[in-house]
Design a protein around this motif. Structure first.
Motif, short mmCIF file in Angstrom:
data_model
loop_
_atom_site.label_atom_id
_atom_site.label_comp_id
_atom_site.label_asym_id
_atom_site.label_seq_id
_atom_site.Cartn_x
_atom_site.Cartn_y
_atom_site.Cartn_z
N LYS A 59 -13.91 10.12 11.61
CA LYS A 59 -12.74 9.12 11.40
C LYS A 59 -11.71 10.22 10.70
N ASN A 60 -10.29 9.62 10.84
CA ASN A 60 -9.13 10.30 10.33
C ASN A 60 -8.81 9.59 9.34
N PHE A 61 -8.50 10.40 8.13
CA PHE A 61 -8.01 9.82 6.89
C PHE A 61 -6.51 10.38 6.62
N SER A 62 -5.73 9.73 6.07
CA SER A 62 -4.34 10.14 5.60
C SER A 62 -4.36 10.68 4.28
N TYR A 63 -3.54 11.68 3.76
CA TYR A 63 -3.20 12.33 2.54
C TYR A 63 -2.46 11.26 1.75
N CYS A 64 -3.03 10.77 0.72
CA CYS A 64 -2.04 9.82 0.14
C CYS A 64 -1.31 10.37 -1.09
N GLY A 65 -1.83 11.28 -1.47
CA GLY A 65 -1.06 12.19 -2.55
C GLY A 65 -2.23 12.72 -3.75
N SER A 66 -1.64 13.57 -4.85
CA SER A 66 -2.35 14.28 -5.46
C SER A 66 -1.91 13.97 -7.06
N GLU A 75 -7.73 5.80 5.05
CA GLU A 75 -7.42 5.36 6.47
C GLU A 75 -6.05 4.59 6.19
N SER A 76 -5.86 3.97 5.08
CA SER A 76 -4.41 3.15 4.96
C SER A 76 -4.34 3.21 3.46
N CYS A 77 -3.24 4.05 3.04
CA CYS A 77 -3.27 4.43 1.71
C CYS A 77 -2.72 3.15 0.84
N PRO A 78 -3.36 2.94 -0.43
CA PRO A 78 -3.23 2.01 -1.24
C PRO A 78 -1.77 2.04 -1.89
N THR A 79 -1.32 1.34 -2.74
CA THR A 79 -0.08 1.33 -3.64
C THR A 79 -0.57 2.46 -4.63
N ASN A 83 -7.08 4.46 -5.95
CA ASN A 83 -7.85 3.40 -5.23
C ASN A 83 -8.26 3.74 -4.19
N SER A 84 -7.92 5.01 -3.58
CA SER A 84 -7.93 5.45 -2.16
C SER A 84 -9.50 5.70 -1.93
N SER A 85 -10.12 5.57 -0.92
CA SER A 85 -11.29 5.76 -0.50
C SER A 85 -12.12 7.06 -0.62
#
Length: 107
Positions: A59-66, A75-79, A83-85
């Motif tokens: 699966k591909n996951f996007s970088y949401c931040g650090s 997969e879909s970054c939360p606000t 809370n990222s998976s």
């Protein structure tokens, strides 16, 4: 005399532009890191970090931040990125996903 200076400046400008273009092309290469991850139960999985993407368990996951050393992927970054998976700490190789802990080593 002025014409000769313009010609020389134009030549140096062309050389500078050519060199910077070559350097920019070199920066466009894809960089990635492969990791081997292992759960406490001994289950192994491969992970690849490429640019702002993580490939894990096909699966591909996007970088949401650090936040500090912690990097968040989903997969879909939360606000709220916390809370990222997926939580990954590259310095220690700690990976948390689906309430499971993995220990990852860069290859």
């Amino acid at each position: 005399m002025l014409v000769g200076m313009r010609s020389t400046c134009a030549r140096y400008g062309f050389i500078a532009l050519t060199c910077s273009s070559i350097l920019m092309v070199g920066c466009e290469r894809d960089s990635y890191t492969s990791w081997s991850c292992k759960s406490p139960e001994g289950i192994k999985t491969a992970m690849v970090l490429k640019k702002a993407q993580m490939l894990l368990q096909e699966k591909n996951f996007s970088y949401c931040g650090s936040l500090g050393e912690k990097s968040y992927f989903d997969e879909s970054c939360p606000t709220d990125i916390q809370n990222s998976s997926i939580l990954f700490v590259p310095v220690s190789g700690a990976l948390q996903m689906n309430h499971q802990e993995y220990r990852c080593d860069a290859l």
